[in-house]
Design an enzyme around this catalytic site. Structure first.
Site, PDB file in Angstrom:
ATOM      1  N   ASP A  69       6.847  16.188   9.012  1.00  0.00           N
ATOM      2  CA  ASP A  69       6.265  15.995   7.679  1.00  0.00           C
ATOM      3  C   ASP A  69       4.745  15.898   7.773  1.00  0.00           C
ATOM      4  OD1 ASP A  69       6.437  15.809   4.926  1.00  0.00           O
ATOM      5  OD2 ASP A  69       6.755  13.652   4.896  1.00  0.00           O
ATOM      6  N   ILE A  97       0.813  -1.221   0.000  1.00  0.00           N
ATOM      7  CA  ILE A  97       0.000   0.000   0.000  1.00  0.00           C
ATOM      8  C   ILE A  97       0.846   1.269   0.000  1.00  0.00           C
ATOM      9  CG2 ILE A  97      -2.023  -1.051   1.055  1.00  0.00           C
ATOM     10  CD1 ILE A  97      -1.108   0.013   3.758  1.00  0.00           C
ATOM     11  N   GLY A 123      11.372   6.222   1.180  1.00  0.00           N
ATOM     12  CA  GLY A 123      12.762   6.120   1.566  1.00  0.00           C
ATOM     13  C   GLY A 123      13.014   5.149   2.698  1.00  0.00           C
ATOM     14  N   MET A 124      12.028   5.003   3.616  1.00  0.00           N
ATOM     15  CA  MET A 124      12.239   4.104   4.752  1.00  0.00           C
ATOM     16  C   MET A 124      11.920   2.656   4.426  1.00  0.00           C
ATOM     17  SD  MET A 124      13.562   4.931   7.598  1.00  0.00           S
ATOM     18  CE  MET A 124      12.900   3.580   8.549  1.00  0.00           C
TER      19      MET A 124
END
Length: 509
Positions: free
Chosen positions: A138, A16, A20-21
């Site tokens: 963020d 889903i 970057g992580m």
């Protein structure tokens, strides 16, 4: 990877999201027969051993930090660990639509009552996040879910960090974490961030929900960030005259360029929203964010304004506490990464040790130092701060203010102030400490620590809106570091990147 079972328990179903992580999957918990969300650290991001280790550290931090926050407006962390070469984080699966999609389904901007309801719920969540302390960094519509009952759930604390000096190193390049359209000026400039940074993002989000557009758009990230720094936002009543003047004033207050000119906390923002919240009645439809305010919600009271909590009830003090055994157990817990248990054990053994050996005994002092260091390592800055100040005062009274250990305690306390979003207080402490390391009071001087202090001071000046002085101090620091260490030292590169960002945005003001 569909059908893979993680840790012998979590069966991956549908991808889903990814970034970057790593990747985020829906999955089924075979043991408890429920749907969950699983975040995996992606192996294909590990191009080098050092990068892999940095990513591992960052992922582990995400697990630990997210698990510290307990609030219905945040996803619940169920489990974390490693499976083969992957790290995983298991979280609550949230039904509903993200705020960006929910907003896009409406041909017009939100009714202002909806916007107020969204903002009030986000204040309640951010109050819990900032109390840890964490800065989300963020906050944006894609990171907010609207559940079927109208309540909001904030996602992705993965880019948030416990506010510490590792943050820049964890981003590899020093590039600020965040999304340009929602990024506060101090974040764009590479300055220190704090709760005030999330308040700015909240202002951007409210402006977007009220007008249909973010206040600062552009074709490039650099162009957007430049507008954040130098352009004034358009008042929302120009396009939405029905918006109450008090709500427009709050949005403009949140979007102040200087963090010191924004509201003091999310509690203050909530109090200004409270009179505008919808009255009791029927919700307009499914996923209506006003629905929770049929039974109004609010953040927990601000700790600074609340009466001090009652002291915790201590367990009965044993006649002969096994202090040595407790110290050994603490070492074992720390070696296994079980920091929370180590903190609890140290907190419990200290009164017993003081009763047996005396408050100023070497044993108790060693335990207090370990307690403060463990709190600091666990990101519990509010609890660590008074312990460090006490240790600093006691050491300075005995050995003088220039004693290296006393200075280290003061430095750690200043770090706590910075992490707690008190840039002016942290800056004041760093200024007091700097001469001791520059002028040779500490074992002939400590240039590395002096340079570190000067770098932190410049970043705090950025956070406080003093871009000109921050630029001048960074330029002087660059000259001194290059002269001592050469052009290829890591700190030289970090300072250059910061100065480049300032030049890209028009230089010091």
């Amino acid at each position: 990877m569909n059908g893979r079972v993680i840790a012998g328990r979590y069966e991956l179903a549908t991808l889903i999201g990814q970034g970057g992580m790593g990747q985020v999957w829906t999955a089924y918990d075979q043991r408890l027969d429920r749907r969950v969300a699983v975040k995996l650290l992606r192996p294909d991001r590990m191009h080098a051993a050092t990068e892999a280790e940095d990513m591992r550290r960052r992922f582990v931090r995400e697990c630990r930090v997210t698990a510290q926050v307990d609030h219905p407006g945040l996803v619940t962390v169920h489990d974390a660990g490693s499976d083969d070469d992957d790290l995983y984080l298991v979280m609550q699966y949230v039904e509903g639509a993200d705020l960006a999609d929910h907003f896009a389904e409406h041909d017009d901007p939100y009714p202002w009552q909806w916007t107020v309801s969204v903002a009030a719920q986000l204040c309640a969540v951010l109050a819990a996040v900032h109390a840890v302390p964490i800065v989300h960094r963020d906050l944006k519509p894609r990171n907010v879910m609207v559940k079927p009952d109208g309540t909001l759930t904030v996602l992705d604390l993965g880019v948030a960090s416990v506010l510490d000096t590792d943050t820049t190193r964890l981003t590899h390049t020093g590039t600020p974490i965040g999304t340009p359209a929602y990024m506060a000026p101090e974040q764009a400039m590479g300055g220190a961030v704090g709760p005030y940074t999330d308040l700015y993002a909240l202002g951007v989000l409210l402006h977007e929900l009220l007008t249909g557009d973010v206040p600062f758009a552009g074709t490039t990230a650099l162009g957007i960030l430049h507008r954040h720094l130098y352009e004034a936002p358009a008042p929302v009543r120009r396009t939405r005259p029905e918006v109450p003047p008090a709500l427009e004033a709050l949005v403009l207050h949140l979007l102040a360029k200087d963090p010191q000119h924004r509201p003091g906390s999310v509690h203050e923002v909530y109090e200004r929203l409270a009179p505008l919240l919808p009255a009791r009645g029927l919700p307009a439809g499914p996923l209506d964010p006003t629905r929770p305010f049929l039974r109004p919600q609010a953040p927990w009271p601000d700790r600074a304004a609340a009466p001090p909590p009652a002291p915790p009830v201590q367990p009965p003090t044993p006649a002969k506490p096994d202090v040595a055994g407790a110290v050994d157990e603490v070492k074992q817990l720390l070696g296994e990464g079980r920091i929370t248990q180590a903190v609890d054990l140290l907190g419990n053994i200290l009164p017993a040790a003081a009763a047996e050996h005396g408050e100023r005994s070497p044993v108790v002092r060693i335990l207090r130092k370990q307690y403060a260091a463990t709190l600091l390592d666990d990101g519990q800055y509010r609890r660590a701060l008074p312990e460090l100040r006490r240790l600093a005062d006691e050491r300075a009274a005995e050995s003088g203010p220039a004693d290296p250990q006393a200075l280290q305690f003061r430095y750690d306390a200043a770090q706590c102030l910075e992490q707690l979003g008190e840039p002016a207080a942290a800056l004041g402490e760093y200024r007091v400490l700097l001469p001791y390391y520059e002028n040779g009071y500490v074992s002939g001087g400590d240039p590395a620590r002096a340079f570190e202090l000067r770098h932190r001071m410049a970043q705090l000046l950025l956070a406080m809106g003093d871009h000109g002085e921050a630029g001048r101090q960074s330029q002087a620091l660059l000259h001194d570091v290059e002269r001592m260490y050469g052009s290829y030292h890591p700190l030289v590169g970090e300072i250059r990147r910061g100065l480049d960002r300032q030049r890209q945005f028009g230089g010091p003001r």
